[in-house]
Design a protein around this motif. Sequence first.
Motif, mmCIF file in Angstrom:
data_model
loop_
_atom_site.group_PDB
_atom_site.id
_atom_site.type_symbol
_atom_site.label_atom_id
_atom_site.label_comp_id
_atom_site.label_asym_id
_atom_site.label_seq_id
_atom_site.Cartn_x
_atom_site.Cartn_y
_atom_site.Cartn_z
ATOM 1 N N PRO A 33 7.438 -6.750 5.623
ATOM 2 C CA PRO A 33 5.982 -6.245 4.298
ATOM 3 C C PRO A 33 6.834 -6.760 2.868
ATOM 4 C CG PRO A 33 6.025 -4.524 6.013
ATOM 5 C CD PRO A 33 7.503 -5.699 6.671
ATOM 6 N N GLU A 92 -7.597 -15.756 5.832
ATOM 7 C CA GLU A 92 -5.485 -14.688 6.046
ATOM 8 C C GLU A 92 -5.349 -15.254 4.180
ATOM 9 O OE1 GLU A 92 -4.536 -13.719 9.201
ATOM 10 O OE2 GLU A 92 -6.799 -12.864 10.167
ATOM 11 N N GLU A 93 -5.077 -16.331 4.110
ATOM 12 C CA GLU A 93 -4.028 -16.762 2.769
ATOM 13 C C GLU A 93 -4.707 -16.827 1.831
ATOM 14 O OE1 GLU A 93 -2.232 -20.477 3.403
ATOM 15 O OE2 GLU A 93 -0.132 -19.682 2.391
ATOM 16 N N ARG A 122 4.824 -4.592 0.096
ATOM 17 C CA ARG A 122 3.524 -5.495 -0.475
ATOM 18 C C ARG A 122 2.288 -4.562 0.246
ATOM 19 N NH1 ARG A 122 0.874 -8.631 -1.638
ATOM 20 N NH2 ARG A 122 -0.491 -9.490 0.075
ATOM 21 N N ARG A 123 1.300 -4.644 0.597
ATOM 22 C CA ARG A 123 0.156 -3.978 -0.139
ATOM 23 C C ARG A 123 -0.063 -4.070 1.072
ATOM 24 N NH1 ARG A 123 0.774 0.516 -2.594
ATOM 25 N NH2 ARG A 123 -1.372 1.145 -1.455
ATOM 26 N N GLY A 124 -0.451 -4.847 1.822
ATOM 27 C CA GLY A 124 -1.023 -5.256 3.748
ATOM 28 C C GLY A 124 -1.191 -6.614 3.810
ATOM 29 N N ALA A 125 -1.800 -7.357 3.587
ATOM 30 C CA ALA A 125 -2.111 -8.386 4.243
ATOM 31 C C ALA A 125 -0.578 -9.682 4.161
ATOM 32 C CB ALA A 125 -3.288 -9.377 3.130
ATOM 33 N N ARG A 126 -0.663 -10.343 5.085
ATOM 34 C CA ARG A 126 0.794 -11.080 5.029
ATOM 35 C C ARG A 126 0.207 -11.924 4.078
ATOM 36 N NH1 ARG A 126 0.294 -13.401 11.181
ATOM 37 N NH2 ARG A 126 -1.155 -13.866 11.324
ATOM 38 N N ALA A 156 -4.563 -12.988 1.047
ATOM 39 C CA ALA A 156 -3.602 -12.089 0.578
ATOM 40 C C ALA A 156 -3.622 -12.248 -0.787
ATOM 41 C CB ALA A 156 -2.587 -12.792 1.118
ATOM 42 N N TRP A 158 3.696 -17.363 8.914
ATOM 43 C CA TRP A 158 3.874 -16.049 8.319
ATOM 44 C C TRP A 158 4.676 -15.158 8.254
ATOM 45 C CZ3 TRP A 158 -1.380 -15.821 7.030
ATOM 46 C CH2 TRP A 158 -2.588 -15.902 7.167
ATOM 47 N N CYS A 205 -6.982 -7.205 8.976
ATOM 48 C CA CYS A 205 -6.532 -9.085 8.776
ATOM 49 C C CYS A 205 -4.923 -9.450 8.906
ATOM 50 C CB CYS A 205 -5.887 -9.005 6.770
ATOM 51 S SG CYS A 205 -5.176 -6.757 6.764
ATOM 52 N N GLN A 206 -4.880 -8.841 10.076
ATOM 53 C CA GLN A 206 -3.073 -9.332 10.563
ATOM 54 C C GLN A 206 -2.255 -8.818 9.668
ATOM 55 O OE1 GLN A 206 -3.047 -11.118 14.263
ATOM 56 N NE2 GLN A 206 -1.540 -10.133 14.202
ATOM 57 N N GLY A 207 -2.406 -7.884 9.083
ATOM 58 C CA GLY A 207 -1.638 -7.809 7.269
ATOM 59 C C GLY A 207 -0.324 -6.227 8.716
ATOM 60 N N PHE A 208 -0.161 -5.632 7.594
ATOM 61 C CA PHE A 208 0.722 -4.354 7.511
ATOM 62 C C PHE A 208 0.379 -3.293 7.282
ATOM 63 C CE2 PHE A 208 4.179 -7.462 8.105
ATOM 64 C CZ PHE A 208 4.268 -8.276 7.112
ATOM 65 N N ASP A 246 -0.507 -0.274 5.991
ATOM 66 C CA ASP A 246 -0.540 0.282 4.937
ATOM 67 C C ASP A 246 -1.549 1.729 4.810
ATOM 68 O OD1 ASP A 246 -1.526 -0.992 0.840
ATOM 69 O OD2 ASP A 246 -0.123 0.798 1.871
ATOM 70 N N GLN A 252 6.192 -2.868 10.696
ATOM 71 C CA GLN A 252 5.237 -3.046 10.228
ATOM 72 C C GLN A 252 4.034 -2.519 9.234
ATOM 73 O OE1 GLN A 252 4.017 -6.857 11.551
ATOM 74 N NE2 GLN A 252 6.143 -7.027 11.502
ATOM 75 N N PHE A 253 5.348 -1.288 8.420
ATOM 76 C CA PHE A 253 4.378 -0.253 7.717
ATOM 77 C C PHE A 253 5.082 -1.119 6.535
ATOM 78 C CE2 PHE A 253 3.234 3.962 9.484
ATOM 79 C CZ PHE A 253 2.701 3.647 10.681
ATOM 80 N N THR A 254 4.210 -0.904 5.086
ATOM 81 C CA THR A 254 4.395 -1.177 4.716
ATOM 82 C C THR A 254 5.478 -0.235 3.615
ATOM 83 O OG1 THR A 254 2.590 0.193 2.968
ATOM 84 C CG2 THR A 254 2.600 -2.562 3.567
#
Lengths: 114, 392
Positions: free
Chosen positions: A71, B173-174, A74-78, B177, A67, B104-107, B109, B8-10
């Motif tokens: 970022p 999640e993939e 990118r917009r959000g989802a990794r 994305a 993973w 979504c365990q994302g960054f 936004d 971890q911020f976009t």
Amino acid sequence: MQPIHGDKLRGHLEALILATLEEGEAHGLEILKRLESRGCGLLRLKEGSLYPALYRMEEAGEIAAVWEKEPHGRRGARRRIYRLTAKGSRKLARGREEWQTFVVTLGGILGAPA
Amino acid sequence: MSKDIYAQFTEAARQAMAEAENQAQGFRHEYIGTEHILLAVVTAKVGVSGDVLRALGMTPELVQAEIGKLVHFGPESATVSTRPLTPRAKEALEFARQEALVTCQGFVDTEHLLLGLLREPEGVAGVALRNLGLELDRIREEVLKIRVLQMKIVERAVRPVLATTARKLKMREELLAHLTEIYEQERIGGGDPLFATQAASRRFGDPQELARDLQSTVPWVERYEAMLTKWFGWRAPESALRYLSRSAGQMFLGLSFVTALAFGSTISKLGWNSSVFIAMRPFIAMHFLMPLTFLLLGLLYIEQRNTWFGVFGRRRSYLWLLGLSALYVLIVTACASGLVAFSRWNLEPAFFGVLYFAGIGLTAAVGSLVIAIGNGPNEIRDTIWASLDLET
């Protein structure tokens, strides 16, 4: 030239993916972009179906994925970043040999264009 | 210092926070509060949150005017280089982080920033929005609407797959994305959100075919493991209460074998007389108390988890967590004491053991919370995905 559709591709898809990863690691969309750019836009693949191929190869140890940690605008989802493993390189080399043999053999029978 | 807060911020979110600082400067404030973050979000040109707020009639001018009514401009002399965040703003950022983590365990936004602000209804941002006639829940719904549509497209392909929850979560999640990235491409190409979603869905492919292909990548052993989990585990979208009751019932049935075996062996050793009942007492107590304790402690675990993360209708509250832990200790103590008292048919040993049982209970309560914090994000994300209604 006629566009090449997904079903004919599927058998060779894995070798194609390994070849694009030779350039360097990439995530799913990037792999598709590389495939498209190299194939001059003639490869028509349903984007989702890339991932079953990737997962199969990951299980077989031919590619490895992590993973992403940053970022990168990118917009959000990794996303997951894939790279070639040693086993994958070997499979790619074998695939290339097979393809060469295939082309030469069939070329001999079908005859090269004038 | 600011690097750490915005880890971890976009890029978009960092820019929003920089804009928030600008807004604070505009008000001559020496701090960054929720109102400045809100202004930054409403002026952002790219991103769902700006779109949603503007669609609901919020213009930067309107919001600025409303905030102007709620807070005063700072003194003329205010010149600060970097502004600290107010406690509420920090909380809002923490909520934003959580939103990103559990969805979504994302960054983080800009949409998460807005969602974080919405969780502080008493902050200036929250009050301003409500004064302007908006319901915070409605805004939240709108922000999540496109995301939910995208998730449903992915879920149609992944739900039928028999695999462990970890693997399915990875797939979901993939694929999400990827889908969001091609959605963004379609948007830039000039489509409105709905059109872009449909175009992205078409590019994505047929969900049933994808499900079959995805299934073929799952090792056989895992398929059997998944079937077992399906039988004994949580069956979406049933409630926690239903799932735990079912499990407790299964446990009760399972224990019947143990009790029957114990009964059989006791009879064979002692014959049919009253001492059989004395020997059987611990087993009978266990038979009833174990499923009951399992059900109650299971529910408490879910409560702890939901309260810690502030999801599924629970507000984050350390007080509530303390109360839950106390309840946990109470239940463990009561059940252990009950087990001992019933087995010995005497209250005294239970009475002396109370402190000992309470100690065990406390350890278990803390352990339960630790597990909830560790496993929480994965469980919550899985629950959100598995609960999506694909029929609508």
